[in-house]
Design a protein around this motif. Structure first.
Motif, PDB file in Angstrom:
ATOM      1  N   ALA A   1       0.856  -1.191   0.000  1.00 18.40           N
ATOM      2  CA  ALA A   1       0.000   0.000   0.000  1.00 18.40           C
ATOM      3  C   ALA A   1       0.888   1.236   0.000  1.00 18.40           C
ATOM      4  CB  ALA A   1      -0.917   0.001   1.207  1.00 18.40           C
ATOM      5  N   ASP A   2       0.558   2.191  -0.836  1.00 17.17           N
ATOM      6  CA  ASP A   2       1.256   3.476  -0.884  1.00 17.17           C
ATOM      7  C   ASP A   2       0.475   4.423   0.019  1.00 17.17           C
ATOM      8  OD1 ASP A   2       2.800   5.638  -1.520  1.00 17.17           O
ATOM      9  OD2 ASP A   2       2.154   5.772  -3.598  1.00 17.17           O
ATOM     10  N   ILE A   3       1.133   4.912   1.077  1.00 16.48           N
ATOM     11  CA  ILE A   3       0.421   5.676   2.107  1.00 16.48           C
ATOM     12  C   ILE A   3       1.090   7.029   2.326  1.00 16.48           C
ATOM     13  CG2 ILE A   3      -0.221   5.685   4.557  1.00 16.48           C
ATOM     14  CD1 ILE A   3      -0.068   2.623   4.414  1.00 16.48           C
ATOM     15  N   ASN A   4       0.273   8.075   2.432  1.00 17.41           N
ATOM     16  CA  ASN A   4       0.733   9.410   2.819  1.00 17.41           C
ATOM     17  C   ASN A   4       0.266   9.654   4.248  1.00 17.41           C
ATOM     18  OD1 ASN A   4       1.941  10.420   0.342  1.00 17.41           O
ATOM     19  ND2 ASN A   4      -0.133  10.304  -0.474  1.00 17.41           N
ATOM     20  N   LEU A   5       1.202  10.069   5.121  1.00 16.72           N
ATOM     21  CA  LEU A   5       0.903  10.296   6.533  1.00 16.72           C
ATOM     22  C   LEU A   5       1.364  11.679   6.955  1.00 16.72           C
ATOM     23  CD1 LEU A   5       2.506   6.996   7.811  1.00 16.72           C
ATOM     24  CD2 LEU A   5       0.080   7.444   7.774  1.00 16.72           C
ATOM     25  N   ALA A   6       0.685  12.244   7.937  1.00  8.64           N
ATOM     26  CA  ALA A   6       1.116  13.507   8.547  1.00  8.64           C
ATOM     27  C   ALA A   6       0.855  13.441  10.050  1.00  8.64           C
ATOM     28  CB  ALA A   6       0.398  14.684   7.912  1.00  8.64           C
ATOM     29  N   PRO A   7       1.568  12.542  10.769  1.00  6.05           N
ATOM     30  CA  PRO A   7       1.348  12.432  12.212  1.00  6.05           C
ATOM     31  C   PRO A   7       1.935  13.619  12.961  1.00  6.05           C
ATOM     32  CG  PRO A   7       3.169  11.040  11.554  1.00  6.05           C
ATOM     33  CD  PRO A   7       2.577  11.618  10.292  1.00  6.05           C
ATOM     34  N   ASP A   8       1.321  13.956  14.082  1.00  2.06           N
ATOM     35  CA  ASP A   8       1.888  15.010  14.929  1.00  2.06           C
ATOM     36  C   ASP A   8       1.673  14.683  16.392  1.00  2.06           C
ATOM     37  OD1 ASP A   8      -0.504  16.599  16.070  1.00  2.06           O
ATOM     38  OD2 ASP A   8      -0.942  16.613  13.932  1.00  2.06           O
TER      39      ASP A   8
ATOM     40  N   THR B   1       5.214  18.767  17.343  1.00  2.00           N
ATOM     41  CA  THR B   1       6.130  18.180  16.368  1.00  2.00           C
ATOM     42  C   THR B   1       5.277  17.502  15.308  1.00  2.00           C
ATOM     43  OG1 THR B   1       7.770  17.767  18.071  1.00  2.00           O
ATOM     44  CG2 THR B   1       8.022  16.552  16.039  1.00  2.00           C
ATOM     45  N   LYS B   2       5.607  17.745  14.038  1.00  4.29           N
ATOM     46  CA  LYS B   2       4.841  17.158  12.948  1.00  4.29           C
ATOM     47  C   LYS B   2       5.794  16.646  11.884  1.00  4.29           C
ATOM     48  CE  LYS B   2       1.006  17.952   9.850  1.00  4.29           C
ATOM     49  NZ  LYS B   2      -0.097  18.825   9.475  1.00  4.29           N
ATOM     50  N   GLN B   3       5.399  15.567  11.243  1.00  7.60           N
ATOM     51  CA  GLN B   3       6.196  14.994  10.174  1.00  7.60           C
ATOM     52  C   GLN B   3       5.271  14.607   9.034  1.00  7.60           C
ATOM     53  OE1 GLN B   3       7.516  10.983  10.775  1.00  7.60           O
ATOM     54  NE2 GLN B   3       9.389  11.312   9.617  1.00  7.60           N
ATOM     55  N   SER B   4       5.689  14.839   7.814  1.00  7.10           N
ATOM     56  CA  SER B   4       4.952  14.376   6.641  1.00  7.10           C
ATOM     57  C   SER B   4       5.779  13.295   5.972  1.00  7.10           C
ATOM     58  CB  SER B   4       4.711  15.519   5.660  1.00  7.10           C
ATOM     59  OG  SER B   4       3.899  16.497   6.244  1.00  7.10           O
ATOM     60  N   SER B   5       5.140  12.177   5.649  1.00  8.94           N
ATOM     61  CA  SER B   5       5.861  11.040   5.067  1.00  8.94           C
ATOM     62  C   SER B   5       5.010  10.355   4.017  1.00  8.94           C
ATOM     63  CB  SER B   5       6.201   9.999   6.131  1.00  8.94           C
ATOM     64  OG  SER B   5       7.001  10.534   7.133  1.00  8.94           O
ATOM     65  N   GLN B   6       5.692   9.713   3.100  1.00 12.36           N
ATOM     66  CA  GLN B   6       5.046   8.819   2.154  1.00 12.36           C
ATOM     67  C   GLN B   6       5.824   7.511   2.211  1.00 12.36           C
ATOM     68  OE1 GLN B   6       5.094   9.956  -1.975  1.00 12.36           O
ATOM     69  NE2 GLN B   6       3.620   8.389  -2.525  1.00 12.36           N
ATOM     70  N   VAL B   7       5.121   6.404   2.424  1.00 12.80           N
ATOM     71  CA  VAL B   7       5.785   5.105   2.507  1.00 12.80           C
ATOM     72  C   VAL B   7       5.070   4.086   1.635  1.00 12.80           C
ATOM     73  CG1 VAL B   7       6.765   5.392   4.820  1.00 12.80           C
ATOM     74  CG2 VAL B   7       4.495   4.442   4.574  1.00 12.80           C
ATOM     75  N   LEU B   8       5.822   3.129   1.159  1.00 12.35           N
ATOM     76  CA  LEU B   8       5.278   1.977   0.463  1.00 12.35           C
ATOM     77  C   LEU B   8       5.418   0.815   1.441  1.00 12.35           C
ATOM     78  CD1 LEU B   8       4.096   0.895  -2.169  1.00 12.35           C
ATOM     79  CD2 LEU B   8       6.434   0.361  -2.891  1.00 12.35           C
ATOM     80  N   ALA B   9       4.309   0.357   1.983  1.00 12.67           N
ATOM     81  CA  ALA B   9       4.322  -0.647   3.042  1.00 12.67           C
ATOM     82  C   ALA B   9       3.792  -1.973   2.524  1.00 12.67           C
ATOM     83  CB  ALA B   9       3.466  -0.171   4.212  1.00 12.67           C
ATOM     84  N   ARG B  10       4.500  -3.052   2.844  1.00 12.01           N
ATOM     85  CA  ARG B  10       4.031  -4.396   2.506  1.00 12.01           C
ATOM     86  C   ARG B  10       2.890  -4.755   3.458  1.00 12.01           C
ATOM     87  NH1 ARG B  10       5.687  -7.142  -1.833  1.00 12.01           N
ATOM     88  NH2 ARG B  10       5.593  -9.097  -0.707  1.00 12.01           N
TER      89      ARG B  10
END
Length: 87
Positions: A9-16, A40-49
């Motif tokens: 799954a290709d996922i975009n996240l913005a946890p804070d 604190t905030k981070q923006s990420s895009q991950v390809l997760a199995r």
């Protein structure tokens, strides 16, 4: 979204992470208080199995900012996600 093979799954996240650091008196009597927050905030895009834990990144609170009640611990939080198969 799921990849064509359905294994990832290709996922975009913005946890804070936000926390109330302190309340500062704003009036002579001290009855009016101004909140001070640390964020604190981070923006990420991950390809997760699917079904496997995947490392996304780190989230670290600011340290020694000078704010009353501010964070004094140097801690690094590791963020992992596990994607489950859609039903």
């Amino acid at each position: 979204y799921l990849t064509e093979d359905g294994k990832s799954a290709d996922i975009n996240l913005a946890p804070d992470i936000s926390r109330l650091a302190s309340l500062i008196p704003m009036s002579p009597s001290g009855e009016v208080l101004q909140p001070v927050f640390e964020t604190t905030k981070q923006s990420s895009q991950v390809l997760a199995r699917i079904g496997n834990p995947t490392f996304v990144g780190t989230l670290s609170q600011p340290v020694a900012t000078g704010a009353m009640g501010g964070n004094t611990e140097s801690r690094t939080r590791l963020l992992f996600i596990t994607v489950t198969a859609p039903r």
